[in-house]
Design a protein around this motif. Structure first.
Motif, PDB file in Angstrom:
ATOM      1  N   ASN A  28       0.509  -0.941   0.177  1.00 53.02           N
ATOM      2  CA  ASN A  28      -0.365  -0.297  -0.048  1.00 53.02           C
ATOM      3  C   ASN A  28       0.744   1.361  -0.015  1.00 53.02           C
ATOM      4  N   LYS A  29       1.910   1.318   1.048  1.00 52.77           N
ATOM      5  CA  LYS A  29       2.510   2.290   1.106  1.00 52.77           C
ATOM      6  C   LYS A  29       3.334   2.599  -0.642  1.00 52.77           C
ATOM      7  N   ASP A 175       7.833  -5.127  19.325  1.00 44.50           N
ATOM      8  CA  ASP A 175       8.519  -3.640  19.485  1.00 44.50           C
ATOM      9  C   ASP A 175       7.892  -3.210  17.943  1.00 44.50           C
ATOM     10  N   LEU A 176       7.341  -3.807  16.959  1.00 43.86           N
ATOM     11  CA  LEU A 176       7.422  -3.339  15.804  1.00 43.86           C
ATOM     12  C   LEU A 176       7.398  -1.800  15.279  1.00 43.86           C
ATOM     13  N   ASP A 177       7.795  -0.706  15.295  1.00 43.32           N
ATOM     14  CA  ASP A 177       7.361   0.911  14.871  1.00 43.32           C
ATOM     15  C   ASP A 177       6.670   0.739  13.294  1.00 43.32           C
ATOM     16  N   LEU A 178       6.010  -0.240  12.524  1.00 44.50           N
ATOM     17  CA  LEU A 178       5.931   0.243  11.675  1.00 44.50           C
ATOM     18  C   LEU A 178       5.675   1.332  11.162  1.00 44.50           C
ATOM     19  N   ASN A 179       5.124   2.319  11.489  1.00 44.54           N
ATOM     20  CA  ASN A 179       4.963   3.998  10.987  1.00 44.54           C
ATOM     21  C   ASN A 179       6.542   4.351  10.833  1.00 44.54           C
ATOM     22  N   ALA A 180       7.573   4.190  11.157  1.00 43.11           N
ATOM     23  CA  ALA A 180       8.652   4.288  11.341  1.00 43.11           C
ATOM     24  C   ALA A 180       9.161   3.108  10.170  1.00 43.11           C
ATOM     25  N   GLU A 181       9.052   2.257  10.116  1.00 38.77           N
ATOM     26  CA  GLU A 181       9.623   0.913   9.397  1.00 38.77           C
ATOM     27  C   GLU A 181       9.338   1.785   7.819  1.00 38.77           C
ATOM     28  N   LEU A 182       7.840   2.203   7.885  1.00 37.10           N
ATOM     29  CA  LEU A 182       7.350   2.863   6.368  1.00 37.10           C
ATOM     30  C   LEU A 182       8.153   3.773   6.674  1.00 37.10           C
ATOM     31  N   PHE A 185      11.523   2.401   4.585  1.00 36.66           N
ATOM     32  CA  PHE A 185      10.956   2.017   3.305  1.00 36.66           C
ATOM     33  C   PHE A 185      10.522   3.342   2.217  1.00 36.66           C
ATOM     34  N   GLU A 186      10.334   4.355   3.079  1.00 33.85           N
ATOM     35  CA  GLU A 186      10.061   5.436   1.696  1.00 33.85           C
ATOM     36  C   GLU A 186      11.007   5.932   1.630  1.00 33.85           C
ATOM     37  N   LYS A 187      12.291   6.296   1.970  1.00 30.14           N
ATOM     38  CA  LYS A 187      13.081   6.744   1.794  1.00 30.14           C
ATOM     39  C   LYS A 187      14.444   6.366   0.885  1.00 30.14           C
ATOM     40  N   VAL A 188      13.686   4.756   1.148  1.00 30.15           N
ATOM     41  CA  VAL A 188      15.005   3.881  -0.073  1.00 30.15           C
ATOM     42  C   VAL A 188      14.003   3.862  -1.303  1.00 30.15           C
ATOM     43  N   LEU A 189      12.040   4.398  -1.397  1.00 27.60           N
ATOM     44  CA  LEU A 189      11.771   3.892  -2.451  1.00 27.60           C
ATOM     45  C   LEU A 189      12.893   5.302  -3.106  1.00 27.60           C
ATOM     46  N   THR A 190      12.929   5.959  -2.452  1.00 26.01           N
ATOM     47  CA  THR A 190      12.836   7.976  -2.953  1.00 26.01           C
ATOM     48  C   THR A 190      13.990   7.682  -4.038  1.00 26.01           C
ATOM     49  N   LYS A 191      15.177   6.928  -2.743  1.00 25.76           N
ATOM     50  CA  LYS A 191      16.761   6.981  -3.223  1.00 25.76           C
ATOM     51  C   LYS A 191      16.636   6.147  -4.304  1.00 25.76           C
TER      52      LYS A 191
END
Length: 194
Positions: A28-29, A175-182, A185-191
Motif C-alpha cells: 500500500n505504501k 516492538d515493531l514501529d511500523l510507521n517508523a519502518e514505513l 521504506f519510503e526513503k529507500v523508494l525515493t532513493k
C-alpha cells in the motif's frame, strides 16, 4: 512519458504467523508512493493466481519491478518461487544463457532480454539485522543481499539491474514501529526511483 512499475506480492498465507497484513502495508505504501510520483502501476498478487503470458507481458511493460515478500526459511515462499519458475521459463525474458559457441567472450548469464529495467527487493524478516555481516551468526558473515543471491541472480539473468534492497527485521519481537519502518521504506523508494 510516465515510468512504469510492476509490484509483485510474493506473500503466502499461513494462519497466525503470516496473514499478509505486513506485506500489504508495504505494498500500500509503495502503491501510494508511485502514484503520487506519476508512475503507472500494475500489480500481481501471486497467491490470487496469475496467467503466465500476462505476467510475461507485465515484465516487458515495466521499467521497474518491486518484489515484496516475506522470507520463509531463508528464501522465497514456495508459491513465489513457483511463479518465477512458471513465468520466467516461457522464454520471453532471455534469448539464451548468454554463451556462444562462436564467441567465447560471451559469458553465462548475459542473454537477458529485459535490459534497461531495474528491480528492488523488499523483505519482511523475523531475524534481526545483526544476523547479517556477522561471522558468528547463522549467515556466517553474508550480507542481506548475499543471503538472497538466488533471487538477485534470477532477475539479473534476465537482464535487470538491482536497486537497493529494503528489509524490516524482528517482525515478531513485539516492538515493531511500523510507521517508523514505513518511513525508512519510503526513503529507500525515493532513493531508488526518483
Amino acid at each position: 512519458m510516465n515510468k512504469k512499475v510492476l509490484i509483485l506480492n510474493g506473500h503466502q498465507y499461513y494462519d497466525v504467523v503470516a496473514k499478509g497484513e505486513l506485506t500489504q502495508a508495504y505494498i500500500n505504501k509503495a502503491n501510494d508512493f508511485f502514484l503520487k510520483n506519476g508512475f503507472e502501476v500494475k500489480h500481481t498478487t501471486i497467491e490470487k493466481g496469475y496467467d503466465k503470458e500476462e505476467e510475461c507481458e507485465k515484465f516487458e511493460w515495466a521499467d521497474y519491478v518491486l518484489f515484496q515478500y516475506p522470507v520463509y526459511w531463508m528464501g522465497l515462499p514456495w508459491i513465489a518461487k513457483k511463479y518465477i519458475d512458471e513465468t520466467f521459463t516461457q522464454g520471453r525474458h532471455y534469448s539464451s544463457d548468454g554463451r556462444s559457441r562462436s564467441d567465447a567472450s560471451k559469458l553465462y548469464g548475459s542473454g537477458g532480454l529485459l535490459t534497461g529495467k531495474k528491480y528492488m527487493l523488499s523483505l519482511t524478516y523475523n531475524c534481526p539485522a545483526s544476523a547479517f555481516n556477522n561471522k558468528n551468526s547463522l549467515f556466517e558473515g553474508l550480507s542481506l543481499d548475499e543471503a538472497h543471491v538466488a533471487v538477485h541472480k534470477t532477475f539479473q539473468f534476465c537482464g535487470l539491474k538491482p536497486l537497493e534492497t529494503y528489509a524490516v527485521h524482528d517482525i515478531f519481537k513485539g516492538d515493531l514501529d511500523l510507521n517508523a519502518e514505513l518511513e525508512k521504506f519510503e526513503k529507500v523508494l525515493t532513493k531508488n526511483f526518483l
